[in-house]
Design a protein around this motif. Sequence first.
Motif, PDB file in Angstrom:
ATOM      1  N   SER A  99       0.833  -1.202   0.000  1.00  0.00           N
ATOM      2  CA  SER A  99       0.000   0.000   0.000  1.00  0.00           C
ATOM      3  C   SER A  99       0.870   1.255   0.000  1.00  0.00           C
ATOM      4  N   LEU A 100       0.270   2.345  -0.502  1.00  0.00           N
ATOM      5  CA  LEU A 100       0.918   3.648  -0.515  1.00  0.00           C
ATOM      6  C   LEU A 100      -0.146   4.688  -0.819  1.00  0.00           C
ATOM      7  N   ARG A 101       0.228   5.947  -0.616  1.00  0.00           N
ATOM      8  CA  ARG A 101      -0.661   7.049  -0.991  1.00  0.00           C
ATOM      9  C   ARG A 101       0.090   7.979  -1.927  1.00  0.00           C
ATOM     10  N   VAL A 102      -0.647   8.599  -2.834  1.00  0.00           N
ATOM     11  CA  VAL A 102      -0.097   9.603  -3.729  1.00  0.00           C
ATOM     12  C   VAL A 102      -0.671  10.940  -3.291  1.00  0.00           C
ATOM     13  N   ARG A 103       0.197  11.924  -3.075  1.00  0.00           N
ATOM     14  CA  ARG A 103      -0.305  13.245  -2.696  1.00  0.00           C
ATOM     15  C   ARG A 103       0.470  14.311  -3.460  1.00  0.00           C
ATOM     16  N   ARG A 104      -0.164  15.457  -3.551  1.00  0.00           N
ATOM     17  CA  ARG A 104       0.492  16.604  -4.176  1.00  0.00           C
ATOM     18  C   ARG A 104       1.680  16.993  -3.306  1.00  0.00           C
ATOM     19  N   SER A 105       2.839  17.225  -3.926  1.00  0.00           N
ATOM     20  CA  SER A 105       4.059  17.516  -3.191  1.00  0.00           C
ATOM     21  C   SER A 105       4.167  19.000  -2.873  1.00  0.00           C
ATOM     22  N   SER A 106       4.822  19.307  -1.769  1.00  0.00           N
ATOM     23  CA  SER A 106       5.080  20.704  -1.421  1.00  0.00           C
ATOM     24  C   SER A 106       6.286  21.247  -2.194  1.00  0.00           C
ATOM     25  N   THR A 107       7.074  20.352  -2.777  1.00  0.00           N
ATOM     26  CA  THR A 107       8.185  20.780  -3.628  1.00  0.00           C
ATOM     27  C   THR A 107       7.740  20.699  -5.087  1.00  0.00           C
ATOM     28  N   SER A 108       8.506  21.346  -5.940  1.00  0.00           N
ATOM     29  CA  SER A 108       8.186  21.337  -7.360  1.00  0.00           C
ATOM     30  C   SER A 108       9.392  20.827  -8.134  1.00  0.00           C
ATOM     31  N   VAL A 109       9.162  19.894  -9.040  1.00  0.00           N
ATOM     32  CA  VAL A 109      10.219  19.391  -9.904  1.00  0.00           C
ATOM     33  C   VAL A 109       9.743  19.512 -11.349  1.00  0.00           C
ATOM     34  N   PRO A 110      10.672  19.654 -12.290  1.00  0.00           N
ATOM     35  CA  PRO A 110      10.255  19.762 -13.693  1.00  0.00           C
ATOM     36  C   PRO A 110       9.729  18.424 -14.214  1.00  0.00           C
ATOM     37  N   ALA A 111       8.888  18.509 -15.213  1.00  0.00           N
ATOM     38  CA  ALA A 111       8.386  17.300 -15.859  1.00  0.00           C
ATOM     39  C   ALA A 111       9.517  16.653 -16.647  1.00  0.00           C
ATOM     40  N   ILE A 112       9.497  15.360 -16.734  1.00  0.00           N
ATOM     41  CA  ILE A 112      10.440  14.628 -17.571  1.00  0.00           C
ATOM     42  C   ILE A 112       9.824  14.597 -18.962  1.00  0.00           C
ATOM     43  N   PRO A 113      10.531  15.106 -19.972  1.00  0.00           N
ATOM     44  CA  PRO A 113       9.923  15.142 -21.305  1.00  0.00           C
ATOM     45  C   PRO A 113       9.662  13.747 -21.855  1.00  0.00           C
ATOM     46  N   THR A 114       8.604  13.629 -22.622  1.00  0.00           N
ATOM     47  CA  THR A 114       8.306  12.370 -23.286  1.00  0.00           C
ATOM     48  C   THR A 114       9.377  12.110 -24.335  1.00  0.00           C
ATOM     49  N   PRO A 115       9.844  10.882 -24.452  1.00  0.00           N
ATOM     50  CA  PRO A 115      10.888  10.583 -25.432  1.00  0.00           C
ATOM     51  C   PRO A 115      10.427  10.883 -26.857  1.00  0.00           C
ATOM     52  N   PRO A 116      11.360  11.248 -27.725  1.00  0.00           N
ATOM     53  CA  PRO A 116      10.989  11.498 -29.119  1.00  0.00           C
ATOM     54  C   PRO A 116      10.604  10.192 -29.809  1.00  0.00           C
ATOM     55  N   MET A 117       9.813  10.296 -30.852  1.00  0.00           N
ATOM     56  CA  MET A 117       9.418   9.117 -31.623  1.00  0.00           C
ATOM     57  C   MET A 117      10.382   8.968 -32.794  1.00  0.00           C
ATOM     58  N   HIS A 118      11.539   8.416 -32.521  1.00  0.00           N
ATOM     59  CA  HIS A 118      12.555   8.236 -33.550  1.00  0.00           C
ATOM     60  C   HIS A 118      12.375   6.855 -34.187  1.00  0.00           C
ATOM     61  N   GLU A 119      11.457   6.816 -35.145  1.00  0.00           N
ATOM     62  CA  GLU A 119      11.161   5.578 -35.840  1.00  0.00           C
ATOM     63  C   GLU A 119      11.401   5.770 -37.331  1.00  0.00           C
ATOM     64  N   LEU A 120      11.546   4.668 -38.028  1.00  0.00           N
ATOM     65  CA  LEU A 120      11.757   4.688 -39.466  1.00  0.00           C
ATOM     66  C   LEU A 120      10.718   5.570 -40.155  1.00  0.00           C
ATOM     67  N   GLY A 121      11.184   6.512 -40.956  1.00  0.00           N
ATOM     68  CA  GLY A 121      10.303   7.401 -41.703  1.00  0.00           C
ATOM     69  C   GLY A 121       9.890   8.656 -40.966  1.00  0.00           C
ATOM     70  N   LYS A 122      10.098   8.711 -39.659  1.00  0.00           N
ATOM     71  CA  LYS A 122       9.753   9.898 -38.860  1.00  0.00           C
ATOM     72  C   LYS A 122      10.886  10.919 -38.940  1.00  0.00           C
ATOM     73  N   ALA A 123      10.577  12.142 -38.581  1.00  0.00           N
ATOM     74  CA  ALA A 123      11.586  13.197 -38.549  1.00  0.00           C
ATOM     75  C   ALA A 123      12.459  13.035 -37.309  1.00  0.00           C
ATOM     76  N   ILE A 124      13.749  13.209 -37.494  1.00  0.00           N
ATOM     77  CA  ILE A 124      14.690  13.178 -36.375  1.00  0.00           C
ATOM     78  C   ILE A 124      14.567  14.490 -35.614  1.00  0.00           C
ATOM     79  N   THR A 125      14.828  14.488 -34.331  1.00  0.00           N
ATOM     80  CA  THR A 125      14.797  15.706 -33.534  1.00  0.00           C
ATOM     81  C   THR A 125      16.017  16.566 -33.879  1.00  0.00           C
TER      82      THR A 125
END
Length: 180
Positions: free
Chosen positions: A36-62
């Motif tokens: 068991s555990l609980r999830v709560r809003r934190s009193s500290t703030s951290v940046p979001a981790i960016p979603t990984p790029p979609m580097h697949e065949l035929g897609k644009a590279i970042t």
Amino acid sequence: SNGKYDSRGESFAAREPFNVNGITWELVDIAPDGQSLRVRRSSTSVPAIPTPPMHELGKAITPFSALDTSGKTVNFPADYKGKVVLLDFWATWCGPCMAEMPNVVSAYEKWHSKGFEILGVSLDNQESLKRMTEVMSRAKMTWPQIADGGGWKAKIAVDYAINSIPATYLVDGTTGRILG
């Protein structure tokens, strides 16, 4: 967000605050047995981790801009119009990277005159960077390299979500599309 599970941006360290959609959360009251555990809003703030790029065949590279080891600014893939580029993530301490290097050098020597380029992105850290020039010379690696000394936290490697090396992308420099 892309229909696939990616560890970066979609998993979090259980004992540290994490950001989802601009809100920082934390896990509290974690039972020793993990039942068991609980999830709560934190009193500290951290940046979001960016979603990984979609580097697949035929897609644009970042695209990115970075200084190479000679101090020249590289704008990838814009600087490679009319070329086919192998974007190669590697490190001097990486056995599989160095074992593959004779094949990479051979391909470069064979195809460079026909428009094939290589851009290396080194995951060497500050300590291993000291021997990079010697390793490159011995291996006959004559193409540009980007090396910020960050190791696994090298900016481009983080932006590209690189989690193992060697890692390569074959890119059409004109369109920026991933060919392989």
